[in-house]
Structure formats: structure tokens, C-alpha cells
Design an enzyme around this catalytic site. Structure first.
Site, PDB file in Angstrom:
ATOM      1  N   GLY A 163       0.300  -7.104   3.450  1.00  0.00           N
ATOM      2  CA  GLY A 163       1.081  -7.201   2.130  1.00  0.00           C
ATOM      3  C   GLY A 163       1.921  -9.063   1.774  1.00  0.00           C
TER       4      GLY A 163
ATOM      5  N   ARG B  38      11.548  -2.197   3.905  1.00  0.00           N
ATOM      6  CA  ARG B  38      10.007  -2.799   4.203  1.00  0.00           C
ATOM      7  C   ARG B  38       9.264  -3.213   2.932  1.00  0.00           C
ATOM      8  NH1 ARG B  38       3.735  -3.141   3.171  1.00  0.00           N
ATOM      9  NH2 ARG B  38       3.054  -4.917   4.031  1.00  0.00           N
ATOM     10  N   VAL B  39       9.554  -4.936   1.927  1.00  0.00           N
ATOM     11  CA  VAL B  39       8.568  -4.580   1.309  1.00  0.00           C
ATOM     12  C   VAL B  39       7.351  -4.878   0.940  1.00  0.00           C
ATOM     13  CG1 VAL B  39       9.760  -5.897  -1.164  1.00  0.00           C
ATOM     14  CG2 VAL B  39      10.951  -5.084  -0.131  1.00  0.00           C
ATOM     15  N   SER B  40       6.674  -4.232  -0.156  1.00  0.00           N
ATOM     16  CA  SER B  40       5.136  -5.007   0.354  1.00  0.00           C
ATOM     17  C   SER B  40       5.111  -6.342  -1.123  1.00  0.00           C
ATOM     18  CB  SER B  40       3.734  -3.724  -0.097  1.00  0.00           C
ATOM     19  OG  SER B  40       4.495  -3.468  -1.234  1.00  0.00           O
ATOM     20  N   ASP B  41       3.692  -6.419  -1.026  1.00  0.00           N
ATOM     21  CA  ASP B  41       3.164  -7.545  -1.731  1.00  0.00           C
ATOM     22  C   ASP B  41       3.395  -7.194  -3.329  1.00  0.00           C
ATOM     23  OD1 ASP B  41      -0.114  -7.779  -2.764  1.00  0.00           O
ATOM     24  OD2 ASP B  41       0.665  -6.578  -1.209  1.00  0.00           O
TER      25      ASP B  41
ATOM     26  N   THR C 209      -4.285  -0.363  -1.161  1.00  0.00           N
ATOM     27  CA  THR C 209      -3.289  -0.318  -2.370  1.00  0.00           C
ATOM     28  C   THR C 209      -4.521  -0.322  -3.239  1.00  0.00           C
ATOM     29  OG1 THR C 209      -1.798  -1.830  -1.583  1.00  0.00           O
ATOM     30  CG2 THR C 209      -2.560  -1.750  -3.914  1.00  0.00           C
TER      31      THR C 209
ATOM     32  N   THR D 260      -4.681  -6.422  -2.970  1.00  0.00           N
ATOM     33  CA  THR D 260      -4.503  -5.792  -1.518  1.00  0.00           C
ATOM     34  C   THR D 260      -4.955  -6.318  -0.161  1.00  0.00           C
ATOM     35  OG1 THR D 260      -5.305  -3.170  -0.986  1.00  0.00           O
ATOM     36  CG2 THR D 260      -7.378  -4.959  -1.523  1.00  0.00           C
ATOM     37  N   GLY D 261      -4.168  -5.467   1.136  1.00  0.00           N
ATOM     38  CA  GLY D 261      -4.458  -5.948   1.889  1.00  0.00           C
ATOM     39  C   GLY D 261      -3.278  -5.887   2.818  1.00  0.00           C
TER      40      GLY D 261
END
Length: 280
Positions: A206, A182-185, A154, A203-204
Site C-alpha cells: 500500500g 496503518r492505512v493501506s491504499d 487484496t 494490489t500490492g
């Protein structure tokens, strides 16, 4: 006035020294140009300016060069938060635009400030953001060869401006090969958060960042009087309890930087007008 940016994990594309050096050089160029921009712009405007540059560089997994999902399509997410007025805006799983952070920034003036999927794309069309393919040959090759290694990258930026206002922004092309939808952070307050006291971009993985509510916890703890370094230490200790995979950058209202990562190495850099630092 200070700013700090990150370009995700080195492992996202290649472990080679050439890629590492290229990313560090890009971060230096972007941090310096963004700091120049900050002289006459707000923290929010500067965050957008910096992240647009990161999205335009195929070295990073955001905008151009975003990862390809399991169905062969690219879906991107981005968010922006203004610590002064407490407004948060974001787009989730938007397709075929060059700069998702630009779309998130435009949403700041709307009543409905977080849009996903088709709605985000319809809004982009409405405000005449042109259709743009962010796919690169390298990403297509990765997809076709089904290289299912860890892809957890990210880009993000946190800025403290001359008026003491803080803003944070985050943009991602996803982890690669994920399920559509899919929903990331990155477009949530777990991955991107700011107020008058502190701003954080993550970052990382999610799912781990959301489970740990990383950005929100750090900012809340600083707001409640904890030192930035201690807030990071406590939050990442809690993340370690379930082996959470994350990295984070932050600035507090005093101009203190903080960076942390649970699994090395994230590409971090900061600039205060004189000193450029890469955190390893």
C-alpha cells in the site's frame, strides 16, 4: 459489458500449484456469476456483488481470511468508486464484519463517505450489519508462528456496464503484522479510482501504491488521451524507479483490458460473456 477481477499475489499464502489452481478456479466462478449479475445491474452494483464473493472466500485476503495485525486483531479496508457520478466511498480499519465492501457501498448515499476505525464500526452497528469474525485457523497459525514473509494481497474488480458506466472496487485484509492504525491504499484514490474514461483497482504494498498514486495516475492519463496500455507502461515505469511493489487491473470506456504487475505473480482474471482469461 465486461469485467475484470484480481485476487492479489500468489505469494500471499502459498506458492503451491494447488493454491494457484484453487484461486484461478474461484476467480472463474466469481467472474462468471458476476457477469450474469451484470446483465440486469449497474457497474457499481456488480462490483459490490463480485467483491462480496471474493470477501466470502478464505482463499483471498479480504473479508473472511483477512490477515492478522501485530496486536492480534483483524482490521479491514475497502472502497468503491462510481465513474459516472464521481462518488468515492470507503472504510478504513473496520473490524468484525464479513463484507467491508457492503459497508463502503452503503456509505455512497451519505454526505460523509469515508469512515475509519471506531467510526466505521459504529456506522455498521447503526445500519445493523451483524458482528462477524473473519479470522480463520490458517491466519491464526500464521500469526502465532510469526511468519513475516511478504504479505501483500487484496481483491478488486472493475466493471463496464451496458450503459457504458465504469465502477471500481477494492477490498483488503491488510499485509499482516502491520502496526495498528496503518492505512493501506485500498480505501484511497491511489488504490481504487474510476471515471467516465477508465477504472483501476490495485494490489500490492500500500505504501508503494500511495507513493506512486498508481490508480489516479493511470485514470488521469487515459482521460487526457493516452492509450490505456501506454498509461500503464508509463505509470509502472515510474513505480520501478523506487522498486515499487504493485499490481493493477483496469478497463477503459472502449472495453479494453489492462493488467500489470511489478513483482509476479498476481491472480488476474477477466470475462466478457464468452471468454474467460487468466493473466499470468
Amino acid at each position: 459489458m465486461k469485467l475484470i477481477i484480481h485476487g492479489g499475489f500468489f505469494s500471499e499464502s502459498s506458492q503451491s500449484e494447488d493454491v494457484k489452481n484453487a484461486k484461478q478456479n474461484a476467480l472463474e466462478r466469481i467472474s462468471r456469476s458476476s457477469y450474469d449479475y451484470l446483465q440486469n445491474h449497474t457497474a457499481e452494483q456488480t462490483v459490490v456483488f463480485a467483491i462480496e464473493q471474493l470477501e466470502n472466500d478464505p482463499l483471498f485476503n479480504a473479508g473472511i481470511g483477512s490477515q492478522i495485525q501485530s496486536d492480534g486483531k483483524i482490521r479491514m479496508s475497502a472502497s468503491l468508486m462510481n465513474g459516472k457520478n464521481k462518488k468515492f466511498s470507503g472504510v478504513i480499519n473496520v473490524q468484525n464484519i464479513q463484507n467491508p465492501i457492503q459497508l463502503a457501498a452503503t456509505l455512497m448515499k451519505e454526505e460523509d463517505r469515508v469512515l475509519g476505525g471506531e467510526g466505521a464500526n459504529l456506522y455498521a452497528e447503526k445500519i445493523e450489519i451483524p458482528v462477524f469474525s473473519t479470522e480463520t485457523a490458517e491466519r491464526r497459525k500464521d500469526y502465532e508462528e510469526k511468519l513475516k514473509s511478504s504479505r501483500t494481497s487484496t481483491v478488486g474488480c472493475v466493471v463496464l456496464d451496458k450503459d457504458g458506466s465504469i465502477a471500481a472496487g477494492t477490498s483488503t485484509g491488510g499485509k499482516g503484522f502491520e502496526l495498528p492504525g496503518r492505512v493501506s491504499d485500498s480505501a484511497t484514490v491511489a488504490g481504487n479510482y474510476a471515471n467516465d474514461f477508465c477504472g483501476v483497482s490495485c494490489t500490492g504494498v500500500g505504501e508503494d501504491i500511495v507513493s506512486g498514486a498508481v490508480a489516479t495516475k493511470i485514470v488521469t492519463r487515459v482521460t487526457d488521451g493516452m492509450k490505456l496500455s501506454d498509461a500503464f507502461k508509463k505509470t509502472f515505469h515510474e513505480l520501478a524507479e523506487f522498486d515499487g511493489f504493485a499490481g493493477a487491473i483496469a478497463l477503459d470506456k472502449y472495453g479494453n483490458f489492462a493488467v500489470e504487475q511489478s513483482h509476479p505473480k498476481v491472480v488476474f482474471a477477466s470475462f466478457d460473456g464468452t471468454n474467460f482469461n487468466v493473466f499470468n
